[in-house]
Write an enzyme that holds these catalytic residues in place. Sequence first.
Site, PDB file in Angstrom:
ATOM      1  N   SER A   1      -2.306   3.930 -38.578  1.00 39.19           N
ATOM      2  CA  SER A   1      -2.238   2.479 -38.683  1.00 39.19           C
ATOM      3  C   SER A   1      -1.379   2.120 -39.881  1.00 39.19           C
ATOM      4  CB  SER A   1      -3.650   1.913 -38.859  1.00 39.19           C
ATOM      5  OG  SER A   1      -3.597   0.656 -39.508  1.00 39.19           O
TER       6      SER A   1
ATOM      7  N   ASN B   1      -5.186   6.915 -34.182  1.00 43.65           N
ATOM      8  CA  ASN B   1      -5.282   6.172 -32.921  1.00 43.65           C
ATOM      9  C   ASN B   1      -4.754   6.969 -31.723  1.00 43.65           C
ATOM     10  OD1 ASN B   1      -6.313   3.912 -34.289  1.00 43.65           O
ATOM     11  ND2 ASN B   1      -4.248   3.185 -34.759  1.00 43.65           N
TER      12      ASN B   1
ATOM     13  N   ASN C   1      26.580  -0.695   2.368  1.00 44.66           N
ATOM     14  CA  ASN C   1      25.191  -0.822   2.818  1.00 44.66           C
ATOM     15  C   ASN C   1      24.591   0.521   3.237  1.00 44.66           C
ATOM     16  OD1 ASN C   1      25.831  -3.430   2.379  1.00 44.66           O
ATOM     17  ND2 ASN C   1      25.745  -4.091   4.524  1.00 44.66           N
TER      18      ASN C   1
ATOM     19  N   LYS D   1      16.339  -0.978  -7.277  1.00 47.72           N
ATOM     20  CA  LYS D   1      16.700   0.149  -8.129  1.00 47.72           C
ATOM     21  C   LYS D   1      16.012   0.189  -9.485  1.00 47.72           C
ATOM     22  CE  LYS D   1      20.899  -0.242  -6.042  1.00 47.72           C
ATOM     23  NZ  LYS D   1      20.071  -0.814  -5.057  1.00 47.72           N
TER      24      LYS D   1
ATOM     25  N   THR E   1     -22.603   7.555 -14.966  1.00 50.50           N
ATOM     26  CA  THR E   1     -22.322   6.561 -13.928  1.00 50.50           C
ATOM     27  C   THR E   1     -22.601   5.217 -14.587  1.00 50.50           C
ATOM     28  OG1 THR E   1     -24.584   6.517 -13.072  1.00 50.50           O
ATOM     29  CG2 THR E   1     -23.086   8.111 -12.045  1.00 50.50           C
ATOM     30  N   HIS E   2     -21.806   4.229 -14.257  1.00 48.73           N
ATOM     31  CA  HIS E   2     -21.916   2.912 -14.920  1.00 48.73           C
ATOM     32  C   HIS E   2     -21.727   3.039 -16.431  1.00 48.73           C
ATOM     33  CE1 HIS E   2     -23.755   1.650 -11.076  1.00 48.73           C
ATOM     34  NE2 HIS E   2     -24.415   2.797 -11.178  1.00 48.73           N
TER      35      HIS E   2
ATOM     36  N   TYR F   1      21.072  -5.746   6.107  1.00 47.23           N
ATOM     37  CA  TYR F   1      21.198  -5.702   4.652  1.00 47.23           C
ATOM     38  C   TYR F   1      21.216  -7.113   4.054  1.00 47.23           C
ATOM     39  CZ  TYR F   1      22.833  -4.951  -0.050  1.00 47.23           C
ATOM     40  OH  TYR F   1      22.915  -4.959  -1.418  1.00 47.23           O
TER      41      TYR F   1
ATOM     42  N   GLU G   1      -3.668   5.304 -24.660  1.00 55.82           N
ATOM     43  CA  GLU G   1      -3.631   3.859 -24.381  1.00 55.82           C
ATOM     44  C   GLU G   1      -2.400   3.471 -23.580  1.00 55.82           C
ATOM     45  OE1 GLU G   1      -5.491   1.647 -28.092  1.00 55.82           O
ATOM     46  OE2 GLU G   1      -4.284   3.361 -28.667  1.00 55.82           O
TER      47      GLU G   1
ATOM     48  N   SER H   1      25.819  -4.573 -10.635  1.00 51.43           N
ATOM     49  CA  SER H   1      24.703  -3.624 -10.770  1.00 51.43           C
ATOM     50  C   SER H   1      25.127  -2.349 -11.483  1.00 51.43           C
ATOM     51  CB  SER H   1      24.142  -3.286  -9.383  1.00 51.43           C
ATOM     52  OG  SER H   1      25.184  -2.829  -8.539  1.00 51.43           O
TER      53      SER H   1
HETATM   54  N1  ARG Z   1      24.707  -2.986  -5.296  1.00 54.50           N
HETATM   55  C1  ARG Z   1      24.343  -3.118  -3.930  1.00 54.50           C
HETATM   56  C2  ARG Z   1      22.852  -2.744  -3.752  1.00 54.50           C
HETATM   57  O1  ARG Z   1      22.332  -2.189  -4.628  1.00 54.50           O
HETATM   58  C3  ARG Z   1      25.165  -2.178  -3.112  1.00 54.50           C
HETATM   59  C4  ARG Z   1      25.345  -2.635  -1.712  1.00 54.50           C
HETATM   60  C5  ARG Z   1      26.190  -3.843  -1.723  1.00 54.50           C
HETATM   61  N2  ARG Z   1      26.417  -4.324  -0.407  1.00 54.50           N
HETATM   62  C6  ARG Z   1      26.922  -5.523  -0.187  1.00 54.50           C
HETATM   63  N3  ARG Z   1      27.069  -5.870   1.042  1.00 54.50           N
HETATM   64  N4  ARG Z   1      27.192  -6.354  -1.156  1.00 54.50           N
HETATM   65  O2  ARG Z   1      22.256  -3.035  -2.768  1.00 54.50           O
END
Ligand code: ARG
Length: 462
Positions: A276, A284, A109, A324, A154-155, A316, A289, A22
Amino acid sequence: MTLWQGRFADGPSEELMAYTASISFDVRLAPDDIAGSRAHVRGLGRAGILTTEEVALVITALNRAEEELADGVFKFAPEDEDVHTAVERRVTELAGAAGAKMHTGRSRNDQIATDLRLFVKRTLTDLAGGVLTLQRVLLQRAVEAEDAYLPGYTHLQRAQPVLLAHHLLAHGWALARDIDRILDAVRRADVSPLGAGALAGSSLPLDPDGVAADLGFAARFENSLDAVSDRDFVAEALFALALLGVHLSRIGEEIAIWSSDEFGFVHLDDAHATGSSMLPQKKNPDIAELARGKAGRLIGHLTGLLATLKGLPLAYNRDLQEDKEPLFDAVDQTRLGLSAVAGMLASATFDTDRMATFADTPESAAVDLAEHLVAQGMPFREAHAVVGALVRDARERHVSLAELVEAHPALGAAAVALLEPGVAVTRRTTPGGAGPAAVAQQVKRFRERLSADAARLPNPAA
Ligand code: ARG
């Protein structure tokens, strides 16, 4: 090196790392992660688990890692699967054995839950400031609009004239609720999970209250299982931003309609419109939009997260890593959207003559005619039917409504005066209504609301 190598004979496969890492996105949490680590390490010092020297060494290393990250010179290792691993590796490189003690009594965690709450607190408060800026633009445009009026719909059918200021402030009040919701979401995010460990707390004499206070949290968690698995605060943040996105989308929809040749109520500033590639004559309303389009994406982030959460057993689960990217994207898109919409509205030109032309059609005053009859004692239902019949008659026989009103025994010249341009809107006098006197009051109340909301933000925008 992974953080769990002791138990494993082999290192992680390439495909496992590619799928589960991650770091590409959670590196954004580095300032929060490092703040969390500093507080944790100070807590370990207070508990006597780390010596004063060890605490100082680790804090110095954390500060250095923070600077390297901020300056873009932090060297990531291929095994840095997430921000926690990267920071701990670097701290251990810098602080040696003391660095290797940093993770005592902690799990990724409780660490990630802490990081994300810190992130939500700082970014959402910032976004509330962005909402306030947009509200100030609406207020400014409302004040400038003075007594200009347009048809209210309205509408999407013309209904009754309303002041342009009234229409603009309608969006302003919706945004006031967004500020409320955002700050409310921040309030519930303001709980520290640090000290929950992997799921059950610790055998070490940790002090979750002290660490929570150190990090500026209002409270610590009550239940360690809940602390590490709760992502309600992310869902609430995503809801607050999705609904704000819906409000920006509705503004966008109106600007798109109003800027069409058919309506012609607004002309967008060149710097806030696009051309355009093929049709030379086009201008535009792309900001409008995309304000509409991106609301779909924000709604998707909320529903996506809820789907991720719904089947998770305590505590967890790695699924939670999926919280995220939607959150980061929602924050980024909201920030961009607020400022683009504010810029578009601040620079747009309203064609108030054209608005008035459509608002002044005699039919827009139909209810005023009916209320004129009511004032003479006629039951409203009967008055409604009388005026409805006149409108139908005028349309069918292609005669002016004014002529028919003039000729009607219960209406006559006094009622014709109600059809004069600009009269109908002045008759909306009730509190919160669309006429000049009520709107003057409303502007005052709106201005007061903005000041009160500005005072609720830690760094009130100027
Ligand atoms: N990258 C993990 C998350 O976003 C961090 C926590 C990882 N915990 C684990 N037990 N692998 O949740």
